[in-house]
Design an enzyme around this catalytic site. Sequence first.
Site, mmCIF file in Angstrom:
data_model
loop_
_atom_site.group_PDB
_atom_site.id
_atom_site.type_symbol
_atom_site.label_atom_id
_atom_site.label_comp_id
_atom_site.label_asym_id
_atom_site.label_seq_id
_atom_site.Cartn_x
_atom_site.Cartn_y
_atom_site.Cartn_z
ATOM 1 N N TRP A 346 56.656 0.928 98.371
ATOM 2 C CA TRP A 346 55.558 1.437 99.197
ATOM 3 C C TRP A 346 54.946 0.320 100.030
ATOM 4 C CZ3 TRP A 346 50.051 2.026 96.814
ATOM 5 C CH2 TRP A 346 49.744 0.911 96.041
ATOM 6 N N ASP A 347 55.621 -0.835 100.071
ATOM 7 C CA ASP A 347 55.018 -2.006 100.716
ATOM 8 C C ASP A 347 54.747 -1.792 102.197
ATOM 9 O OD1 ASP A 347 55.456 -4.611 98.620
ATOM 10 O OD2 ASP A 347 56.660 -2.838 98.278
ATOM 11 N N GLU A 485 50.773 0.421 87.460
ATOM 12 C CA GLU A 485 52.120 0.147 86.948
ATOM 13 C C GLU A 485 52.186 -0.272 85.476
ATOM 14 O OE1 GLU A 485 54.206 -2.487 89.630
ATOM 15 O OE2 GLU A 485 54.886 -0.774 90.782
ATOM 16 N N LYS A 605 47.570 -4.109 85.832
ATOM 17 C CA LYS A 605 48.365 -5.164 86.458
ATOM 18 C C LYS A 605 47.787 -5.534 87.822
ATOM 19 C CE LYS A 605 53.005 -5.869 88.414
ATOM 20 N NZ LYS A 605 54.317 -5.215 88.655
ATOM 21 N N GLN A 606 47.330 -4.532 88.560
ATOM 22 C CA GLN A 606 46.848 -4.730 89.921
ATOM 23 C C GLN A 606 45.882 -3.611 90.259
ATOM 24 O OE1 GLN A 606 50.132 -4.028 92.767
ATOM 25 N NE2 GLN A 606 51.245 -3.194 91.029
#
Length: 790
Positions: A346-347, A485, A605-606
């Site tokens: 999805w970057d 994630e 994680k983020q």
Amino acid sequence: MTGWTWEYEGYDPAEARLRESLCTLGNGFFATRGALPECVADDVHYPGTYAAGCYDRLTSEVAGRHIENEDLVNLPNWLSLRFRMPGGPWLTPDTVTVLDHRETLWISSGLLERLTRYDLEEGRVLRVRQERLVHMADPHLAVLRTEFTAEGHRPGALEVEAALDGGITNAGVARYRDLDGRHLTHVHSGSVAPDTVWLHCRTRTSDIRIALASRLLSEAPLTFRKENLRAVQLTRLHLTAGRTATVDKIVALYTSRDPAISDPLHAAVDRVGRVAGFEELLESHRTAWGQLWRRGELDVPGEAGTILRLHLFHVLQTLSPHTADLDVGVPARGLHGEAYRGHVFWDELFVLPYLNLHFPEVSRALLYHRYRRLDRARTAAGDAGRRGAMFPWQSGSDGREEAQQLHLNPRSGRWLPDHSRLQHHVGSAIAYNVWQYCEATGDAEFLHTKGAELLLQISRFWSDAAAYDPLLGRYRIKGVMGPDEYHDAYPDATEPGLDDNAYTNVTAAWVLSHTLDVLRTLPEPRRRELDERTGLDRSELEKWEEVSRTLHVPFHDGVISQFEGYGKLAELDWREYRRRYEDIRRLDRILEGEGDTVNRYRASKQADVLMLGYLFSPAELQGLFRRLGYELDEATWRLTVDHYLHRTSHGSTLSGLVHGWVLARDRRAEAWTFCQEALRGDIADVQGGTTGEGIHLGAMAGTLDLVQRGLPGLETRDGGLRLDPVPLPELSSYGFTLRYRGHWGVRLRLERGRLEIAVPSSGPGPVDIRLPDRTARLQPGETGHLPLPD
């Protein structure tokens, strides 16, 4: 480093892979890592060349299961050039004493310069200087110039071997080495002239034909030697003290995927035979880079400015105007290495907003890439029992789901189930990019055709995935993963998936409401075509309206919950884990190695919930929640930011970017720390060895967009530029250039308390500027000086 160069002094084997990634050269069609030409792939070095979209699929046996993986293929090594004294060993920094070593990346011109002085003992020193480029004007060409100088010793001979090496595998990522990486087959080579050799091969299953031709220019005679898997040229130079002997290697690379060719081998041989010499190629290459820099002009002072230029350099090497001619997506790790197998995630959500305002033709091509795979996404949705389009979390060549079924935890050595394919929010990212592109460019043709179809099918999927809960009186989306994630299931659950991920639900509601807006504004003939093509009817639209207003968003303790049940998870002893492990970015691997699971804890994680503050301005986010029937006041959002800020391990380079973006509006004093981490993510390799496997393209583009949209509060909405600047003390003066709706070169400069905007005289019409407390309309050729509110 300086404003336009990136330099490394001294030879350090431990840094070789990092340097090779950051010194990669490319042009949007192919890229080559910055490995030393005399070195082969080993535990220290990893030469690699990758062409955009060139994938191959192989099956490996892992943990007793047959696992299929599609990889971005490491192509034959065109760079190979080694040298030695007659009868002696080949000289490399790992076998011979190095007196001096310097590598300089000239960011402004896309040139990599290398200077090494080898100690040959008995007072003999060999000075090797090289210049390398991957041509930005002609995307099929690359050049390596090597200059040899004997310092202070008697005349002698130097043997030089240049090769095209087809004995290449994908072996650049240690944790993938149990998988089959031999993608090249049917390797053949030959020569067509004393100075020109060629190599031709195919990929094993995708059957892509790859051809390289190399022309060697040397003052000494050349000989050709055909080896197994290599085409080799040899020359013997006569060196005298202080005199420089030069060898130029000019290479052409073509594949059968390229447009407008019938035979890649014929194309490569023909092109390299017609090419001019090094100086002419360098001049046209510099001209092409100069044009790119004008379109992406960025004026940020100090170290941050240099890093941002490096980031833009790598974005343009992966996604240049040449990309607009290709059917490719956004590889998460650029064309710089083999991490993530070169897959598309999805970057683009972090990349296209920058490209929209500088290289919109590239953005359009990347959206076309998604549109061409719309039928595959519809098939995936149908196979899952859903309507609409379910885009894959990872994809490669043809749009099928490429997310691995197992992943290796290097800490425990165990292969574990991978459920990341449940990240269906990638569809919302595609829809967001469609909307952002059309707002920035005014491309009504795309919006009314391909864009409208993408939005419709993504909305159809979300509407069908949402199930009504009569107890809540709301719709719910179950069995997904969010951007975090870490969490892929509830503690002790037998099936993967989470319910009502807040980011997923809010963005789904946004997609549905914006798709309804687009459909209302379509020209009537086009709307009729779309209805006929897709079977869209009024009852379906009524459900979209209902779902977009009643999707469930969970809360706990006065903050937005990452997903339903998040507030019941245990708290982690963060201080203790930092004391025991220091670096806990990959907390999931640490806990699994202990026999535990991150699913039991409030640990991310983020950014997940906070991604909402990245995508939407404060006013837009509040409006979204009001539409859903919730009040999201500043106090609630501030508490939400604080809650997740203290429970995130930042195991992704995107995490610092998003937190810096959000905190710039919420807590400026803390924002710069995260902005710095985003800036330094790859150059300092903050993720511990990952940069050597490929740069993080989304994070690099995201830092550019932080300066372009984040800090200025820039939105392209309703046919104008909205700005609500939040200058940080550490970055209070900067400027950049935009391409906006036909205006090439709109210049913006922010100083303390003032905004300057210059509209080029060649533009198609006025540009509306909207600040929180005023509006202005600038005609072509006008410059506005607007005071900013305190």
